[in-house]
Design a protein around this motif. Structure first.
Motif, PDB file in Angstrom:
ATOM      1  N   PRO A 180      15.890   2.948   3.036  1.00 61.75           N
ATOM      2  CA  PRO A 180      14.867   2.955   1.941  1.00 61.75           C
ATOM      3  C   PRO A 180      14.391   2.131   1.400  1.00 61.75           C
ATOM      4  O   PRO A 180      14.671   0.558   1.806  1.00 61.75           O
ATOM      5  N   ILE A 181      13.384   2.215   0.757  1.00 60.35           N
ATOM      6  CA  ILE A 181      12.772   0.642   0.515  1.00 60.35           C
ATOM      7  C   ILE A 181      12.966   0.682  -1.248  1.00 60.35           C
ATOM      8  O   ILE A 181      12.800  -0.061  -1.056  1.00 60.35           O
ATOM      9  N   THR A 182      12.231   1.984  -1.815  1.00 60.55           N
ATOM     10  CA  THR A 182      12.211   2.459  -3.017  1.00 60.55           C
ATOM     11  C   THR A 182      12.444   3.685  -3.417  1.00 60.55           C
ATOM     12  O   THR A 182      12.162   4.315  -2.733  1.00 60.55           O
ATOM     13  N   GLU A 183      12.744   4.033  -4.417  1.00 60.47           N
ATOM     14  CA  GLU A 183      12.399   5.344  -5.624  1.00 60.47           C
ATOM     15  C   GLU A 183      11.897   5.265  -7.240  1.00 60.47           C
ATOM     16  O   GLU A 183      12.435   4.091  -7.676  1.00 60.47           O
ATOM     17  N   LEU A 184      11.112   6.046  -6.673  1.00 58.49           N
ATOM     18  CA  LEU A 184      10.116   5.870  -8.395  1.00 58.49           C
ATOM     19  C   LEU A 184      11.052   7.319  -8.873  1.00 58.49           C
ATOM     20  O   LEU A 184      10.379   8.094  -8.300  1.00 58.49           O
ATOM     21  N   ARG A 185      11.195   6.937 -10.250  1.00 57.55           N
ATOM     22  CA  ARG A 185      11.699   8.497 -11.170  1.00 57.55           C
ATOM     23  C   ARG A 185      10.461   9.030 -12.386  1.00 57.55           C
ATOM     24  O   ARG A 185      10.543   7.730 -12.677  1.00 57.55           O
TER      25      ARG A 185
ATOM     26  N   VAL B  96      17.350  19.981 -13.412  1.00 50.71           N
ATOM     27  CA  VAL B  96      16.623  18.958 -12.689  1.00 50.71           C
ATOM     28  C   VAL B  96      16.642  17.382 -13.398  1.00 50.71           C
ATOM     29  O   VAL B  96      16.773  16.536 -13.453  1.00 50.71           O
ATOM     30  N   HIS B  97      15.900  17.687 -14.581  1.00 49.24           N
ATOM     31  CA  HIS B  97      15.304  17.367 -15.080  1.00 49.24           C
ATOM     32  C   HIS B  97      14.552  15.908 -15.082  1.00 49.24           C
ATOM     33  O   HIS B  97      14.098  14.774 -15.660  1.00 49.24           O
ATOM     34  N   MET B  98      14.164  15.866 -13.677  1.00 52.11           N
ATOM     35  CA  MET B  98      13.365  14.517 -13.087  1.00 52.11           C
ATOM     36  C   MET B  98      12.602  15.010 -12.187  1.00 52.11           C
ATOM     37  O   MET B  98      12.684  16.054 -11.219  1.00 52.11           O
ATOM     38  N   LEU B  99      11.355  14.360 -11.790  1.00 52.28           N
ATOM     39  CA  LEU B  99      10.629  13.727 -10.776  1.00 52.28           C
ATOM     40  C   LEU B  99      11.378  12.737 -10.533  1.00 52.28           C
ATOM     41  O   LEU B  99      11.126  11.482 -10.490  1.00 52.28           O
ATOM     42  N   SER B 100      10.722  12.920  -8.259  1.00 48.21           N
ATOM     43  CA  SER B 100      11.131  11.420  -7.818  1.00 48.21           C
ATOM     44  C   SER B 100      10.596  10.936  -6.377  1.00 48.21           C
ATOM     45  O   SER B 100      10.178  12.440  -6.151  1.00 48.21           O
ATOM     46  N   VAL B 101      10.007  10.071  -5.985  1.00 47.10           N
ATOM     47  CA  VAL B 101       9.352   9.850  -4.323  1.00 47.10           C
ATOM     48  C   VAL B 101      10.172   8.843  -3.806  1.00 47.10           C
ATOM     49  O   VAL B 101       9.996   7.205  -4.635  1.00 47.10           O
TER      50      VAL B 101
ATOM     51  N   ALA C  91       1.210  -1.682  -0.289  1.00 46.50           N
ATOM     52  CA  ALA C  91       0.081  -0.135   0.163  1.00 46.50           C
ATOM     53  C   ALA C  91       0.715   1.053  -0.031  1.00 46.50           C
ATOM     54  O   ALA C  91       0.143   2.075  -0.335  1.00 46.50           O
ATOM     55  N   ALA C  92       1.950   1.696   0.318  1.00 46.59           N
ATOM     56  CA  ALA C  92       2.960   2.515   0.462  1.00 46.59           C
ATOM     57  C   ALA C  92       3.594   2.905  -0.444  1.00 46.59           C
ATOM     58  O   ALA C  92       3.646   3.962  -1.017  1.00 46.59           O
ATOM     59  N   LYS C  93       3.926   1.168  -1.837  1.00 50.78           N
ATOM     60  CA  LYS C  93       4.771   1.441  -2.695  1.00 50.78           C
ATOM     61  C   LYS C  93       3.496   2.329  -3.567  1.00 50.78           C
ATOM     62  O   LYS C  93       3.745   3.688  -4.326  1.00 50.78           O
ATOM     63  N   ALA C  94       1.839   1.633  -3.473  1.00 49.07           N
ATOM     64  CA  ALA C  94       0.966   2.522  -3.645  1.00 49.07           C
ATOM     65  C   ALA C  94       0.784   3.457  -3.691  1.00 49.07           C
ATOM     66  O   ALA C  94       0.375   4.687  -4.903  1.00 49.07           O
ATOM     67  N   GLU C  95       0.987   4.182  -3.097  1.00 46.98           N
ATOM     68  CA  GLU C  95       0.633   5.839  -2.357  1.00 46.98           C
ATOM     69  C   GLU C  95       2.230   6.526  -3.249  1.00 46.98           C
ATOM     70  O   GLU C  95       1.486   7.541  -3.890  1.00 46.98           O
ATOM     71  N   ALA C  96       2.961   5.765  -2.623  1.00 49.38           N
ATOM     72  CA  ALA C  96       4.733   6.924  -3.863  1.00 49.38           C
ATOM     73  C   ALA C  96       3.928   6.654  -4.999  1.00 49.38           C
ATOM     74  O   ALA C  96       4.374   7.972  -5.638  1.00 49.38           O
ATOM     75  N   ARG C  97       3.669   5.436  -5.812  1.00 48.13           N
ATOM     76  CA  ARG C  97       3.036   5.797  -7.251  1.00 48.13           C
ATOM     77  C   ARG C  97       2.669   6.695  -7.577  1.00 48.13           C
ATOM     78  O   ARG C  97       2.190   7.769  -8.838  1.00 48.13           O
ATOM     79  N   HIS C  98       1.192   6.808  -6.744  1.00 51.19           N
ATOM     80  CA  HIS C  98       0.133   8.228  -6.907  1.00 51.19           C
ATOM     81  C   HIS C  98       0.474   9.813  -6.400  1.00 51.19           C
ATOM     82  O   HIS C  98       0.444  10.487  -7.265  1.00 51.19           O
ATOM     83  N   ALA C  99       1.952   9.332  -5.451  1.00 52.98           N
ATOM     84  CA  ALA C  99       2.669  10.511  -5.576  1.00 52.98           C
ATOM     85  C   ALA C  99       3.183  11.246  -6.059  1.00 52.98           C
ATOM     86  O   ALA C  99       3.244  12.537  -7.233  1.00 52.98           O
ATOM     87  N   LEU C 100       3.872  10.216  -6.772  1.00 55.60           N
ATOM     88  CA  LEU C 100       4.512  10.775  -8.432  1.00 55.60           C
ATOM     89  C   LEU C 100       3.639  10.809  -9.488  1.00 55.60           C
ATOM     90  O   LEU C 100       4.379  12.259 -10.125  1.00 55.60           O
ATOM     91  N   THR C 101       2.713  10.723  -9.639  1.00 56.05           N
ATOM     92  CA  THR C 101       1.482  11.183 -10.820  1.00 56.05           C
ATOM     93  C   THR C 101       0.647  12.091 -10.174  1.00 56.05           C
ATOM     94  O   THR C 101       0.960  13.661 -11.388  1.00 56.05           O
ATOM     95  N   GLU C 102       0.894  12.667  -9.491  1.00 57.29           N
ATOM     96  CA  GLU C 102       0.128  13.632  -8.739  1.00 57.29           C
ATOM     97  C   GLU C 102       1.226  15.244  -8.654  1.00 57.29           C
ATOM     98  O   GLU C 102       1.307  16.152  -9.421  1.00 57.29           O
ATOM     99  N   THR C 103       2.440  14.512  -8.722  1.00 62.13           N
ATOM    100  CA  THR C 103       3.167  15.724  -8.515  1.00 62.13           C
ATOM    101  C   THR C 103       4.054  16.065 -10.339  1.00 62.13           C
ATOM    102  O   THR C 103       4.204  17.205 -10.295  1.00 62.13           O
ATOM    103  N   ALA C 104       3.853  14.816 -11.267  1.00 63.82           N
ATOM    104  CA  ALA C 104       3.826  15.315 -12.318  1.00 63.82           C
ATOM    105  C   ALA C 104       2.612  15.525 -13.598  1.00 63.82           C
ATOM    106  O   ALA C 104       2.534  16.933 -14.030  1.00 63.82           O
ATOM    107  N   ALA C 105       1.293  15.765 -12.879  1.00 62.11           N
ATOM    108  CA  ALA C 105       0.201  16.124 -13.119  1.00 62.11           C
ATOM    109  C   ALA C 105       0.743  18.207 -12.605  1.00 62.11           C
ATOM    110  O   ALA C 105       0.047  19.079 -12.798  1.00 62.11           O
ATOM    111  N   GLY C 106       1.435  18.459 -11.678  1.00 70.12           N
ATOM    112  CA  GLY C 106       1.781  19.976 -11.283  1.00 70.12           C
ATOM    113  C   GLY C 106       2.370  20.210 -12.151  1.00 70.12           C
ATOM    114  O   GLY C 106       3.149  21.968 -11.751  1.00 70.12           O
ATOM    115  N   GLY C 107       3.385  19.829 -12.954  1.00 71.68           N
ATOM    116  CA  GLY C 107       3.903  20.667 -13.615  1.00 71.68           C
ATOM    117  C   GLY C 107       5.625  19.006 -14.194  1.00 71.68           C
ATOM    118  O   GLY C 107       5.748  18.689 -13.261  1.00 71.68           O
TER     119      GLY C 107
END
Length: 76
Positions: free
Chosen positions: A62-67, A48-53, A26-42
């Protein structure tokens, strides 16, 4: 269990937050959602060239990083 998130936004800004989840799935699913929301913001801006969670457990290990990486390929 408490999980921590570190989000790097489009201008390189860093935001940290935490949430409670029943498990890492569930925490990983929320991380994916957070990355999606961040990308929707611009999309990321130079240099920088990247967004990450990044996802951390309750001990801040650390568990994982999504970029999401934006690559511009000039055709000139």
């Amino acid at each position: 269990m408490k999980y921590f998130y570190r989000v790097v936004g489009a201008k390189g800004e860093l935001v940290e937050t935490s949430r409670e989840f029943d498990g890492v799935r569930a925490a990983k699913a929320e991380a994916r959602h957070a990355l999606t929301e961040t990308a929707a913001g611009g999309l990321p801006e130079t240099p920088v060239h990247m967004l990450s969670v990044e996802l951390f457990d309750e001990n801040r290990l650390p568990i994982t990083e999504l970029r999401l990486i934006l690559e511009e390929i000039s055709k000139e």
